[in-house]
Design a protein around this motif. Structure first.
Motif, PDB file in Angstrom:
ATOM      1  N   THR A 286      25.334  35.239  22.260  1.00 35.13           N
ATOM      2  CA  THR A 286      26.219  34.792  23.338  1.00 35.13           C
ATOM      3  C   THR A 286      25.431  34.552  24.610  1.00 35.13           C
ATOM      4  OG1 THR A 286      28.045  36.043  22.388  1.00 35.13           O
ATOM      5  CG2 THR A 286      28.277  35.348  24.676  1.00 35.13           C
ATOM      6  N   ASN A 287      24.527  35.494  24.940  1.00 37.72           N
ATOM      7  CA  ASN A 287      23.730  35.333  26.149  1.00 37.72           C
ATOM      8  C   ASN A 287      22.844  34.087  26.070  1.00 37.72           C
ATOM      9  OD1 ASN A 287      24.844  37.619  27.229  1.00 37.72           O
ATOM     10  ND2 ASN A 287      23.163  38.964  26.605  1.00 37.72           N
TER      11      ASN A 287
ATOM     12  N   ARG B  97      23.459  31.426  24.276  1.00 34.52           N
ATOM     13  CA  ARG B  97      24.330  30.252  24.392  1.00 34.52           C
ATOM     14  C   ARG B  97      24.654  29.969  25.857  1.00 34.52           C
ATOM     15  NH1 ARG B  97      29.404  29.066  20.459  1.00 34.52           N
ATOM     16  NH2 ARG B  97      27.611  28.663  19.090  1.00 34.52           N
ATOM     17  N   ASP B  98      24.928  31.018  26.613  1.00 31.70           N
ATOM     18  CA  ASP B  98      25.187  30.838  28.050  1.00 31.70           C
ATOM     19  C   ASP B  98      23.959  30.241  28.739  1.00 31.70           C
ATOM     20  OD1 ASP B  98      27.703  31.901  27.726  1.00 31.70           O
ATOM     21  OD2 ASP B  98      27.155  33.924  28.396  1.00 31.70           O
TER      22      ASP B  98
END
Length: 524
Positions: free
Chosen positions: A2-3, A5-6
């Motif tokens: 997730t990190n 992707r951000d």
């Protein structure tokens, strides 16, 4: 994930910028076909060159970046235009007289000058796949010959019959008046000679899906456009393929950029949606000329891999794709060392930094650790002073410098030692030119030699560098003249490594002996 992707959604790394632009195609709804399709094209009129590899690699980097920011499945097709007629005989293949007999025939109907495959097209396709497989690319291979003959292209070809006038209107605007008189977007394959014919159409029958034309002798023929009996000219073929396959992304060289509006419009005429594009600058040889398959100039993939790792080539390809690159042997050492510098930096970087690091785009989520405890350029200098003929000679020095390193525990370093020996013998050794020291340089070399004779400190690169620096600081302004003298007098080169690190690797006593040889005039 997730990190990352951000971070990827804001990264200025070019693969992520292209991936975000591609994602916008489907911000309202996912693709009906269920995946995003990337495509690269290859013209097998000659042996695959390094630019072909770069196109697939860079497309793969964008595909990988897309998979970080989206959950939509992806596919990559490598499409070979092997139904094109052979316009000229490449200058870098054997049996050229025999090849000339097959001029204008589709490449998959041309004699294989290497006599290994059923045709020259099949041979070059196999070479392309071998190169791509060496790098572990995930791709699907498409042959234009099979695409036309199997019927996969039939629907689009029939549509081209229906839209013939519209396609011709687009094409004729781009042609000189003389060329307009004989141009057709359809190229029939002569039923008797098997040659690709560049002849005007007398009639295009959209209802029957046929074309009528006269061959070079004036005989009239009518052929169906389906089943591989007719192909499209290369510009219409580009757009038609996009429409037929529903391609979402394709990159190509700057030499294609002026044709982009033509490709796009023909794709739309045939019912498709134009894909996202990316135009890269061309690869140049040592003289600044464009690399050509038929000339065989510039570096080949096999040549690069003789002197450096696959990853170093990938690193080189990642850098500034919008800038023209000179592909010659002297770019290899820097690419090797910079790649490993980025590997060493990666583990301690933030997600934003990792997203911008070339090694992520080379390896994805499986970035390896670097085992290069000695830089490649240092190995080259070591090979030079040791006159190394094999990598075991270098390991004799490496083991003393890094006692925990072995070929088994450091396979990347072991491979690099082999590359360094080959590179030194093929490129450095023939160009080595030693010179005698000036009086000032002789004084400094004597002082450095005496300082090393009395050296009681550790074999530490930084402390040894301080000794070298101290000797030069007293006598040279600017100081770089001192280091240039060390390289030219002791190594026979115009540039070299941090000299303290070189002494630590080569050995204090060995460096003393090297200086004595230079002072006695034995190196030149």
């Amino acid at each position: 994930m997730t990190n990352l992707r951000d971070a990827a959604m804001n990264s200025k790394a070019w693969p992520f910028e292209e991936a975000r632009a591609l994602l916008k195609r489907y911000e309202k709804a996912p693709p009906e076909k269920g995946y995003v399709l990337f495509e690269t094209g290859y013209g097998p009129s000659g042996l695959p060159h390094i630019g072909t590899f770069g196109e697939v690699l860079r497309t793969t980097m964008i595909r990988r970046a897309f998979e970080v920011i989206s959950d939509i499945p992806t596919r990559l097709i490598c499409f070979s235009d092997d139904m094109d007629g052979m316009r000229k005989v490449p200058g870098n293949v054997p049996n050229q007289d025999r090849l000339r007999e097959d001029l204008q025939r589709p490449l998959t109907s041309v004699y294989d000058p290497f006599e290994e495959f059923e045709s020259f097209g099949h041979h070059n396709n196999a070479m392309l796949r071998r190169f791509l497989d060496t790098f572990g690319f995930e791709y699907e291979f498409y042959s234009a010959t099979e695409f036309y003959k199997s019927g996969q292209f039939d629907e689009t070809l029939l549509k081209a019959c229906e839209k013939y006038d519209e396609i011709m209107q687009v094409m004729l605007k781009s042609l000189r008046e003389e060329r307009q008189q004989t141009y057709s977007c359809f190229l029939p394959i002569h039923p008797e000679t098997g040659r690709v014919l560049y002849v005007p159409m007398k009639h295009v029958d959209a209802k029957e899906g046929t074309i009528t034309f006269d061959d070079e002798t004036g005989r009239e023929w009518t052929l169906p456009v389906t089943g591989g009996q007719v192909k499209l000219q290369w510009k219409p073929d580009f757009g038609a393929r996009w429409a037929a396959l529903d391609v979402d992304f394709e990159m190509y060289g700057k030499d294609h950029s002026t044709n982009t509006p033509i490709y796009d419009r023909i794709c739309e005429i045939l019912g498709g949606k134009k894909p996202n594009h990316f135009t890269y600058e061309l690869f140049l040889d040592e003289h600044g000329e464009k690399i050509s398959k038929s000339k065989g100039n510039g570096l080949s993939i096999d040549e690069w891999l003789t002197y450096a790792s696959t990853e170093s080539l990938s690193y080189f390809m990642y850098q500034k794709p919008k800038t023209a690159k000179r592909m010659h042997f002297d770019v290899i050492p820097r690419a090797m060392d910079e790649y490993h510098q980025q590997l060493r930096a990666y583990p301690d970087q933030s997600d934003d930094q990792k997203a911008a690091n070339p090694v992520f785009h080379i390896h994805g989520h499986n970035v390896p650790a670097s085992d290069m405890v000695v830089p490649f350029t240092m190995l080259l200098n070591l090979a030079s002073v040791a006159s190394a003929e094999d990598k075991e000679t270098l390991w004799g020095f490496i083991r003393r410098y890094a006692p925990d390193a072995t070929p088994e525990t450091h396979p990347g370093l072991d491979a690099a030692a082999g590359y360094a020996v080959r590179y030194y013998n093929d490129f450095v050794k023939p160009e080595k030119v030693y010179r005698a020291p000036t009086d000032l340089e002789r004084q400094a070399l004597v002082e450095l030699r005496d300082g090393l004779k009395d050296w009681g400190g550790p074999m530490d690169a930084e402390e040894l560098q301080s000794l070298v620096f101290a000797v030069g600081r007293e006598k040279f302004d600017p100081l770089r003249d001192w280091f240039k003298a060390l390289y030219e007098v002791l190594l026979g080169a115009s540039q070299g490594p941090r000299f303290g690190g070189f002494i630590a690797l080569y050995g204090v006593h060995e460096t003393v002996a090297l200086i004595d040889k230079a002072l006695d005039g034995e190196l030149g």
